[in-house]
Motif scaffolding. Structure first.
Motif: not given
Lengths: 117, 117
Positions: A26-38, A66-82
Motif C-alpha cells: 500500500x505504501x509503495x503504490x501510494x508513494x509511487x503515485x505521488x512520485x508519478x504526479x510530482x 520524524x522520518x516523514x518530516x525529514x522526507x518532506x523537508x527534502x521534498x521527496x514524494x512520500x506516503x504515510x499509510x493509516x
C-alpha cells in the motif's frame, strides 16, 4: 543516476507477516503515485531501472513521523499509510511510510541508517 | 461492486521477511499498472475504495504458474515477478504473482481457496 524506493515499517505493531506485506505494498503504490504526479522523471526512470525497493524498520510511531518530516523537508514524494482497521489493527493506525522513488542519495539522507526488515 | 487485489507469494523460498515484502510490493505495483492500462474503471474504483489488498500463499513455482494461467484465462490483470537476483535469490527466480485490482468475485475464482500469508 540510480533511483530507489524505501518502505519503512513500524516494528512495534503485532501483526501477521501477510498483513504487514499488504501495508508495505500500500505504501509503495501510494508513494509511487505521488512520485508519478510530482516527479515524473524520477518515477519513469525508476520503473525503467526495475523499480528497486527496500523495506526497512522504524522503532515506533514517533520514529516514523520524524522520518516523514525529514522526507518532506527534502521534498521527496512520500506516503504515510493509516490502516482502515478492518482486521488486525485499531482503525487509523499508522503502519508504514513509503518514500520515493527518488535519487538514491536523497533517500539515504532520510533512511540510510535504518536496519532491513 | 467491490474490488480487490491479491498478491500470491511462494512459500517454498527461503528469504527474509523484508525481501518478501519488497517482492509483494513489486507485484502489487506491476499488476496495478496493468489494470490501469487495460481495466481503467476497475483500477480507479479500487483506488477510490481504498486499494484493498490481500497477501496469500502458494506452495511452489508450479502452483504459482497454474494460478497465473487461471487468472489469464479470466482476462484479469496480473503480473508475475522475477527477481533480479542481486541479493538473496538466483537471478530470474519467480517470487510472487499479483492479480487485480478486479471485481472480488472474479479474483476469488482464482485464489479463493488459498491461505493467508
Amino acid at each position: 543516476m540510480e533511483y530507489k524506493q524505501v518502505i519503512v515499517v513500524r516494528e512495534d505493531l503485532d501483526i501477521s507477516e501477510g498483513k504487514r506485506a499488504a501495508q508495505v505494498a500500500h505504501g509503495a503504490l501510494s508513494a509511487a503515485l505521488e512520485a508519478r504526479e510530482k516527479h515524473t522523471k524520477w518515477y519513469k526512470e525508476w520503473l525503467r531501472e526495475g523499480q528497486r525497493k527496500v523495506v526497512l524498520r522504524a522503532e515506533d510511531l514517533g520514529h516514523l513521523r520524524a522520518l516523514h518530516e525529514k522526507a518532506r523537508a527534502l521534498k521527496l514524494p512520500c506516503a504515510s499509510i493509516d490502516d482502515a482497521g478492518l482486521t488486525e489493527l485499531p482503525p487509523g493506525t499508522t503502519t508504514v511510510l513509503g518514500i520515493g522513488p527518488a535519487p538514491e542519495d536523497l533517500v539515504d539522507q532520510v533512511t540510510g541508517s535504518l536496519p532491513l526488515l
